[in-house]
Design a protein around this motif. Structure first.
Motif, short mmCIF file in Angstrom:
data_model
loop_
_atom_site.label_atom_id
_atom_site.label_comp_id
_atom_site.label_asym_id
_atom_site.label_seq_id
_atom_site.Cartn_x
_atom_site.Cartn_y
_atom_site.Cartn_z
N CYS A 310 0.83 -1.21 0.00
CA CYS A 310 0.00 0.00 0.00
C CYS A 310 0.86 1.25 0.00
O CYS A 310 0.57 2.23 -0.71
CB CYS A 310 -0.94 0.00 1.21
SG CYS A 310 -2.23 -1.27 1.15
N TYR A 313 2.39 1.71 -3.47
CA TYR A 313 1.42 2.17 -4.46
C TYR A 313 1.03 3.63 -4.20
O TYR A 313 1.07 4.46 -5.12
CB TYR A 313 0.18 1.29 -4.41
CG TYR A 313 -0.79 1.54 -5.56
CD1 TYR A 313 -0.73 0.77 -6.71
CD2 TYR A 313 -1.76 2.53 -5.47
CE1 TYR A 313 -1.61 0.98 -7.76
CE2 TYR A 313 -2.65 2.75 -6.52
CZ TYR A 313 -2.57 1.98 -7.66
OH TYR A 313 -3.45 2.22 -8.70
N LEU A 345 1.69 -0.95 -10.42
CA LEU A 345 1.21 0.42 -10.29
C LEU A 345 0.03 0.69 -11.23
O LEU A 345 -0.31 1.83 -11.50
CB LEU A 345 2.33 1.42 -10.59
CG LEU A 345 3.50 1.44 -9.61
CD1 LEU A 345 4.58 2.40 -10.07
CD2 LEU A 345 3.02 1.83 -8.20
N VAL A 353 -6.21 -1.38 -3.38
CA VAL A 353 -5.28 -0.83 -2.40
C VAL A 353 -6.04 -0.15 -1.26
O VAL A 353 -5.73 -0.35 -0.08
CB VAL A 353 -4.31 0.17 -3.08
CG1 VAL A 353 -3.47 0.91 -2.04
CG2 VAL A 353 -3.40 -0.57 -4.07
N ARG A 388 5.18 -9.12 -6.10
CA ARG A 388 6.08 -7.97 -6.29
C ARG A 388 7.41 -8.20 -5.58
O ARG A 388 8.48 -7.86 -6.11
CB ARG A 388 5.41 -6.70 -5.77
CG ARG A 388 6.35 -5.49 -5.80
CD ARG A 388 5.71 -4.23 -5.27
NE ARG A 388 6.74 -3.22 -5.10
CZ ARG A 388 7.34 -2.93 -3.95
NH1 ARG A 388 6.99 -3.58 -2.83
NH2 ARG A 388 8.28 -2.01 -3.88
#
Length: 422
Positions: A310, A313, A345, A353, A388
């Motif tokens: 979070c 992002y 992204l 998110v 990720r």
């Protein structure tokens, strides 16, 4: 039409899912046979150590009792009726097949069997494929979901989480495809198992109103669409409202010999809020005590995983916003928006998110933090964050996989001997 690669991925994930479930079952069963129970309650209800006895731990007591007897005790109203209803249905089906009826083992086997039918691995693959348009990234995310932070609850037991996760993923995929009615039904089904299902309505609200507003699609804001949005957003709230209204009509009648305090102490009486506060001590920072430090340590890896994603992002939000809201870009200049150098992204991930951040904050500050281990897997973002790490920060990615394997195995042993975290 699925490509050959997609079909191969789906088949591989199905095979891996079966292998993981078998491994979890074998580890829990062997541990239960070889190690002493910390709490002998399961042996009171189910004699010996048959396969069904390893399913009777923690919240499974409440689900099976509610399925058998209904809501007998006030504290049982902390649990919604979705799973007990499925247990009763499975009990009738097993009775028709001659496998006995109305005993603890029958209810537990039925709930666990139905949970297998709601395997969410395939749903996560399809959802990830929709957002990332990359079969390899979708496969990685779905494969990482097999290394669950609570394998006993998600891959073995008669628990709410397998059903909640499945219907959450399915509803999110329907939202991504603009199938709003299907999404609303899926989110309503998810809300029959957990109260936080009401947060899922936000995906419908975002897709039908917020996203068109940000992109300047004013022609979509018709009275008919607004009414449709209100109705579809309200549908997932019905299980929560019904749960509380049913209890109110049962306990708060003027003719009742004793009216509980929760019926009159609040402007909106809620037995769910009352039970969570009274019996489970749920409330803001109530769990932040020295004695609960071990529970925070148990949950820390999965919480940090979500929080870190979070932060990653949202810290890039200035570069993402022009892709979401072209009007903002046009007011400043006519230059193209900055290039986003990571699939993680993607502007379409913003509602995920925000939802993940809200839920994780609630779990951290206003709940029994250890339930994060079995609730955060209902967020696809949990596994996108892990993917990720694997791709962008491989050292941390390896650490995540190592922790997932070691903790998953240890948690199965702890489940088998009836030790926390639940």
């Amino acid at each position: 039409m699925q490509s050959a690669t997609t079909r191969r991925h789906v088949q591989t994930l199905l095979t891996l899912s079966v292998i993981v479930r078998l491994a979890v079952w074998i580890l829990v069963y062997v541990s239960a046979r070889l190690l002493p129970l910390f709490d002998a309650s399961p042996s009171i209800f189910i004699n010996g150590t048959p396969p069904s006895s390893i399913l009777l731990r923690w919240d499974a007591f409440y689900f099976a009792h509610i399925a058998r007897e209904g809501y007998v005790y006030e504290h049982e109203w902390a649990f919604f009726n979705g799973l007990p209803l499925l247990m009763r249905i499975s009990d009738h089906l097993q009775a028709l097949a001659g496998f006995g009826t109305n005993d603890w083992g029958t209810f537990l086997r039925g709930g666990a069997g139905m949970a297998i039918l709601c395997d969410s691995t395939h749903m996560l693959y399809q959802l990830s494929l929709h957002y990332f348009r990359s079969p390899s990234l979708a496969f990685l995310s779905a494969a990482l979901s097999l290394l669950s932070s609570s394998p006993a609850a998600l891959k073995l037991a008669s628990y709410n989480e397998p059903f909640f996760t499945y219907f959450s993923y399915r509803g999110m995929l329907a939202c991504a495809r603009s199938q709003w009615a299907a999404a609303s039904v899926c989110f309503a089904l998810a809300s029959m198992f957990r109260s936080n299902g009401i947060l899922l309505s936000g995906f419908i609200l975002w897709g039908m109103l917020v996203a068109p507003f940000l992109t300047g699609q004013k022609d979509l804001f018709t009275p008919r669409r607004l009414l449709k949005c209100v109705l579809l957003t309200a549908l997932p709230l019905i299980p929560f409202i019904n749960h509380n209204v049913t209890a109110y009509l049962l306990f708060c009648k003027p003719s009742a010999p004793h009216i509980p305090d929760w019926c009159t102490n609040n402007m909106l009486p809620s037995i769910y809020s009352h039970v969570q506060s009274e019996y489970w001590n749920v409330g803001f920072l109530r769990y932040w005590t020295v004695s609960n430090i071990p529970n925070f340590m148990f949950a820390l890896p999965v919480l940090l995983n979500v929080f870190a994603f979070c932060w990653f992002y949202l810290s890039n939000l200035p570069a993402i916003i022009p892709h979401i809201a072209p009007r903002i870009r046009s007011k400043n200049n006519d230059a193209p928006p900055p290039q986003l150098d990571s699939p993680f992204l993607s502007p379409s991930l913003l509602p995920h998110v925000l939802h993940a951040l809200a839920l994780t904050l609630i779990l951290t500050f206003n709940a029994h933090v250890q339930i994060s281990l079995r609730l955060l897997p209902s967020l696809p973002l949990t596994y996108w964050a892990a993917a990720r790490l694997m791709l962008d920060l491989p050292k941390w990615g390896k650490a995540w996989v190592t922790w997932s394997v070691l903790w998953g195995a240890l948690s199965c042993v702890l489940w088998a001997v009836f030790l926390p975290p639940a």
